[in-house]
Design a protein around this motif. Structure first.
Motif, PDB file in Angstrom:
ATOM      1  N   ASN A  51       0.808  -1.209   0.000  1.00 54.86           N
ATOM      2  CA  ASN A  51       0.000   0.000   0.000  1.00 54.86           C
ATOM      3  C   ASN A  51       0.849   1.270   0.000  1.00 54.86           C
ATOM      4  N   ARG A  52       2.141   1.133  -0.292  1.00 52.20           N
ATOM      5  CA  ARG A  52       3.014   2.305  -0.315  1.00 52.20           C
ATOM      6  C   ARG A  52       2.735   3.143  -1.556  1.00 52.20           C
ATOM      7  N   LEU A  53       2.862   4.471  -1.412  1.00 54.08           N
ATOM      8  CA  LEU A  53       2.708   5.355  -2.567  1.00 54.08           C
ATOM      9  C   LEU A  53       3.756   4.977  -3.600  1.00 54.08           C
ATOM     10  N   GLY A  54       3.359   4.887  -4.841  1.00 53.69           N
ATOM     11  CA  GLY A  54       4.309   4.570  -5.905  1.00 53.69           C
ATOM     12  C   GLY A  54       4.683   3.110  -5.989  1.00 53.69           C
ATOM     13  N   SER A  55       3.902   2.220  -5.396  1.00 56.89           N
ATOM     14  CA  SER A  55       4.231   0.798  -5.482  1.00 56.89           C
ATOM     15  C   SER A  55       4.206   0.364  -6.948  1.00 56.89           C
ATOM     16  N   ALA A  56       4.972  -0.663  -7.262  1.00 61.40           N
ATOM     17  CA  ALA A  56       5.130  -1.105  -8.643  1.00 61.40           C
ATOM     18  C   ALA A  56       3.827  -1.612  -9.244  1.00 61.40           C
TER      19      ALA A  56
END
Length: 72
Positions: A51-56
């Motif tokens: 759920n991290r911003l910019g996850s692949a």
């Protein structure tokens, strides 16, 4: 299902939702963040959603993958 996140993303989400219950967290971010173990994982088998911003992989695609795995 385990939701993976980082402190920067958590801060962004908490700030954005503007919930009254989060005011202490935001005012005392360093203290709050110090109590979070980002390496904590369940000891049982689990699926991870990033759920991290910019996850692949987009959150939507990850949820589709989880549903595909769980409901086979």
């Amino acid at each position: 299902v385990w939701i993976q996140c980082d402190l920067e993303t958590m801060h962004e989400y908490i700030s954005f939702r503007s919930a009254a219950r989060d005011s202490w967290k935001l005012q005392n971010w360093d203290t709050y963040a110090a109590g979070i173990d980002l390496e904590l994982r369940p000891v049982v088998p689990h699926l991870v959603v990033d759920n991290r911003l910019g996850s692949a992989i987009s959150l939507t695609d990850q949820v589709r993958q989880v549903f595909g795995t769980v409901f086979q």
